[in-house]
Design a protein around this motif. Structure first.
Motif, mmCIF file in Angstrom:
data_model
loop_
_atom_site.group_PDB
_atom_site.id
_atom_site.type_symbol
_atom_site.label_atom_id
_atom_site.label_comp_id
_atom_site.label_asym_id
_atom_site.label_seq_id
_atom_site.Cartn_x
_atom_site.Cartn_y
_atom_site.Cartn_z
ATOM 1 N N CYS A 60 0.847 -1.192 0.000
ATOM 2 C CA CYS A 60 0.000 0.000 0.000
ATOM 3 C C CYS A 60 0.883 1.243 0.000
ATOM 4 N N ARG A 61 0.643 2.165 -0.924
ATOM 5 C CA ARG A 61 1.426 3.399 -0.998
ATOM 6 C C ARG A 61 1.052 4.393 0.099
ATOM 7 N N TRP A 62 -0.132 4.240 0.682
ATOM 8 C CA TRP A 62 -0.574 5.183 1.706
ATOM 9 C C TRP A 62 0.020 4.855 3.073
ATOM 10 N N CYS A 63 0.003 3.568 3.468
ATOM 11 C CA CYS A 63 0.437 3.214 4.828
ATOM 12 C C CYS A 63 1.601 2.226 4.848
ATOM 13 N N ASN A 64 2.107 1.828 3.678
ATOM 14 C CA ASN A 64 3.243 0.912 3.535
ATOM 15 C C ASN A 64 2.959 -0.509 4.004
ATOM 16 N N ALA A 65 1.708 -0.871 4.233
ATOM 17 C CA ALA A 65 1.384 -2.238 4.645
ATOM 18 C C ALA A 65 1.608 -3.198 3.486
ATOM 19 N N VAL A 66 2.232 -4.322 3.769
ATOM 20 C CA VAL A 66 2.485 -5.325 2.731
ATOM 21 C C VAL A 66 1.536 -6.498 2.886
ATOM 22 N N ASP A 67 1.246 -6.878 4.094
ATOM 23 C CA ASP A 67 0.433 -8.078 4.334
ATOM 24 C C ASP A 67 -1.043 -7.761 4.557
ATOM 25 N N GLN A 68 -1.474 -6.570 4.208
ATOM 26 C CA GLN A 68 -2.862 -6.157 4.456
ATOM 27 C C GLN A 68 -3.681 -5.950 3.184
ATOM 28 N N VAL A 69 -3.095 -6.195 2.009
ATOM 29 C CA VAL A 69 -3.805 -5.968 0.752
ATOM 30 C C VAL A 69 -4.627 -7.208 0.420
ATOM 31 N N GLU A 70 -5.903 -6.967 0.122
ATOM 32 C CA GLU A 70 -6.840 -8.074 -0.131
ATOM 33 C C GLU A 70 -7.649 -7.772 -1.383
ATOM 34 N N LEU A 71 -8.313 -8.800 -1.906
ATOM 35 C CA LEU A 71 -9.238 -8.626 -3.023
ATOM 36 C C LEU A 71 -10.627 -8.388 -2.483
ATOM 37 N N VAL A 72 -11.311 -7.384 -3.004
ATOM 38 C CA VAL A 72 -12.704 -7.110 -2.642
ATOM 39 C C VAL A 72 -13.501 -6.937 -3.930
ATOM 40 N N ASP A 73 -14.804 -7.067 -3.828
ATOM 41 C CA ASP A 73 -15.673 -6.886 -4.991
ATOM 42 C C ASP A 73 -15.660 -5.440 -5.457
ATOM 43 N N ARG A 74 -15.720 -5.241 -6.777
ATOM 44 C CA ARG A 74 -15.875 -3.893 -7.312
ATOM 45 C C ARG A 74 -17.332 -3.469 -7.160
#
Length: 79
Positions: A60-74
């Motif tokens: 994530c470019r906003w908070c630098n989290a690497v292990d928090q990115v997930e897939l969600v429905d559009r």
């Protein structure tokens, strides 16, 4: 942890801060490229075929989290 690529009905979302739009993606690719060199020797890739591709990490470019990115429905993907 590998994160799958978004599809036509899904997108990435940072579960920590809620970011939906800005990510740094580290990927490994195996490709075949047709490279055309002009007479001066400048290369230009005219065709590219991806043989395999693996997403190694999504940050994530906003908070630098690497292990928090997930897939969600559009939104509207189900309609």
């Amino acid at each position: 942890m590998t994160v799958p690529l978004p599809t036509a009905s899904t997108r990435w979302r940072c579960a920590l801060c809620g970011n939906l739009t800005r990510f740094d993606v580290t990927r490994s690719s195996k490709v075949v490229e047709y490279v055309h060199l002009d007479l001066a020797g400048e290369p230009k890739v005219e065709e590219r075929e991806v043989l395999s591709e693996t997403i190694e990490s999504v940050r994530c470019r906003w908070c630098n989290a690497v292990d928090q990115v997930e897939l969600v429905d559009r939104p509207g993907a189900g309609s």
